[in-house]
Design a protein around this motif. Structure first.
Motif, mmCIF file in Angstrom:
data_model
loop_
_atom_site.group_PDB
_atom_site.id
_atom_site.type_symbol
_atom_site.label_atom_id
_atom_site.label_comp_id
_atom_site.label_asym_id
_atom_site.label_seq_id
_atom_site.Cartn_x
_atom_site.Cartn_y
_atom_site.Cartn_z
ATOM 1 N N THR A 55 108.364 95.961 -13.003
ATOM 2 C CA THR A 55 108.984 95.504 -14.387
ATOM 3 C C THR A 55 107.986 94.215 -14.152
ATOM 4 O O THR A 55 107.178 93.312 -12.674
ATOM 5 C CB THR A 55 109.564 94.845 -14.488
ATOM 6 O OG1 THR A 55 110.991 95.923 -14.489
ATOM 7 C CG2 THR A 55 110.010 94.155 -15.889
ATOM 8 N N THR A 56 106.653 94.223 -14.972
ATOM 9 C CA THR A 56 105.247 93.257 -14.941
ATOM 10 C C THR A 56 105.635 91.784 -15.864
ATOM 11 O O THR A 56 106.814 92.501 -15.731
ATOM 12 C CB THR A 56 104.060 93.339 -15.685
ATOM 13 O OG1 THR A 56 105.017 93.366 -16.995
ATOM 14 C CG2 THR A 56 103.545 94.813 -15.033
ATOM 15 N N LYS A 60 106.471 94.890 -18.600
ATOM 16 C CA LYS A 60 106.333 95.781 -19.160
ATOM 17 C C LYS A 60 106.995 96.605 -18.154
ATOM 18 O O LYS A 60 106.821 96.021 -16.602
ATOM 19 C CB LYS A 60 105.008 96.394 -19.455
ATOM 20 C CG LYS A 60 103.724 95.618 -20.632
ATOM 21 C CD LYS A 60 103.053 96.362 -20.718
ATOM 22 C CE LYS A 60 101.921 96.608 -22.021
ATOM 23 N NZ LYS A 60 101.615 95.408 -22.007
ATOM 24 N N THR A 61 106.975 97.853 -17.914
ATOM 25 C CA THR A 61 108.200 98.569 -16.711
ATOM 26 C C THR A 61 107.140 99.856 -16.714
ATOM 27 O O THR A 61 107.109 100.791 -17.266
ATOM 28 C CB THR A 61 109.509 98.508 -17.459
ATOM 29 O OG1 THR A 61 109.705 99.938 -18.692
ATOM 30 C CG2 THR A 61 110.170 97.756 -17.499
ATOM 31 N N PHE A 62 107.537 100.178 -15.217
ATOM 32 C CA PHE A 62 107.120 101.719 -14.711
ATOM 33 C C PHE A 62 107.792 102.053 -13.453
ATOM 34 O O PHE A 62 108.867 101.551 -12.273
ATOM 35 C CB PHE A 62 105.915 101.175 -13.979
ATOM 36 C CG PHE A 62 104.527 100.153 -15.016
ATOM 37 C CD1 PHE A 62 104.015 101.277 -15.362
ATOM 38 C CD2 PHE A 62 104.289 98.866 -15.173
ATOM 39 C CE1 PHE A 62 102.516 101.196 -16.678
ATOM 40 C CE2 PHE A 62 103.423 97.867 -16.049
ATOM 41 C CZ PHE A 62 102.658 99.189 -16.872
ATOM 42 N N ALA A 99 101.566 110.244 -17.180
ATOM 43 C CA ALA A 99 100.547 109.367 -17.079
ATOM 44 C C ALA A 99 99.049 109.583 -17.427
ATOM 45 O O ALA A 99 98.642 111.128 -17.529
ATOM 46 C CB ALA A 99 100.955 108.959 -15.387
ATOM 47 N N ALA A 113 104.269 104.863 -17.163
ATOM 48 C CA ALA A 113 104.450 103.522 -17.786
ATOM 49 C C ALA A 113 106.140 104.244 -17.863
ATOM 50 O O ALA A 113 106.315 105.567 -19.231
ATOM 51 C CB ALA A 113 103.749 103.555 -18.747
ATOM 52 N N THR A 114 106.780 103.117 -18.583
ATOM 53 C CA THR A 114 108.405 103.312 -18.553
ATOM 54 C C THR A 114 108.579 103.008 -20.416
ATOM 55 O O THR A 114 107.996 102.277 -20.354
ATOM 56 C CB THR A 114 109.699 103.242 -18.275
ATOM 57 O OG1 THR A 114 109.453 102.049 -17.661
ATOM 58 C CG2 THR A 114 109.830 104.607 -16.657
#
Length: 128
Positions: A55-56, A60-62, A99, A113-114
Motif C-alpha cells: 500500500t503506497t 493505492k494498493t498493489f 497490468a 494494481a488492486t
C-alpha cells in the motif's frame, strides 16, 4: 502428481492485446472493454516465487509478484517485446487483474494494481 498440477495452475499470467486476432481468446472485462489473449499462459506458478501486497502512502494498493530466476528473464524479455500490451493475471482460473506493459520490467517484479486493500486481501486469500 495432482497436487503438483494444482499448484502450477494456481497463478497464471496471459499476454493480451487490444486487437482481435483469430488465434486469440476474447477476454471480456465488462463495461464494453475487451482484451485478446494468447491461449497459453506466458507465466505460471513455477515462474513466481513470492507475492507481496503493498500500500503506497496515498492509499493505492498493489500486489507484487516476485519472479524466480527463469521468470525474471522471461518477464524482462516479454515486457521489452510486448510494450503496450497487457498481462492478464489469474488465480485458479479467475481473472484477478490486468497490468499494462508500459516499459521493460527488468527488476524481476510484476506489479498489479488492486482496487483497494480489500481487493488485495481477497486475491491473497484466493492464493492460499
Amino acid at each position: 502428481q495432482s497436487t503438483e498440477q494444482a499448484e502450477q495452475t494456481l497463478i497464471t499470467v496471459h499476454l493480451a492485446q487490444l486487437k482481435a486476432e483469430p488465434e486469440l481468446l476474447t477476454v471480456d472485462l465488462g463495461e464494453d472493454k475487451k482484451l485478446y489473449a494468447l491461449p497459453q499462459p506466458i507465466f505460471n506458478q513455477e515462474d513466481i516465487q513470492g507475492v507481496t501486497p503493498v500500500t503506497t502512502k496515498d492509499g493505492k494498493t498493489f500486489i507484487i509478484f516476485d519472479m524466480t530466476e527463469q521468470g525474471r528473464a522471461k518477464l524482462s524479455e516479454v515486457s521489452t517485446r510486448a510494450k503496450g500490451h497487457f498481462f492478464l493475471i489469474s488465480v485458479k482460473r479467475q481473472l484477478i487483474g490486468v497490468a499494462r506493459i508500459d516499459q521493460p520490467m527488468t527488476e524481476g517484479k510484476l506489479v498489479m494494481a488492486t482496487e483497494n486493500a480489500e481487493h488485495a486481501r481477497q486475491v491473497l486469500q484466493l492464493m492460499r
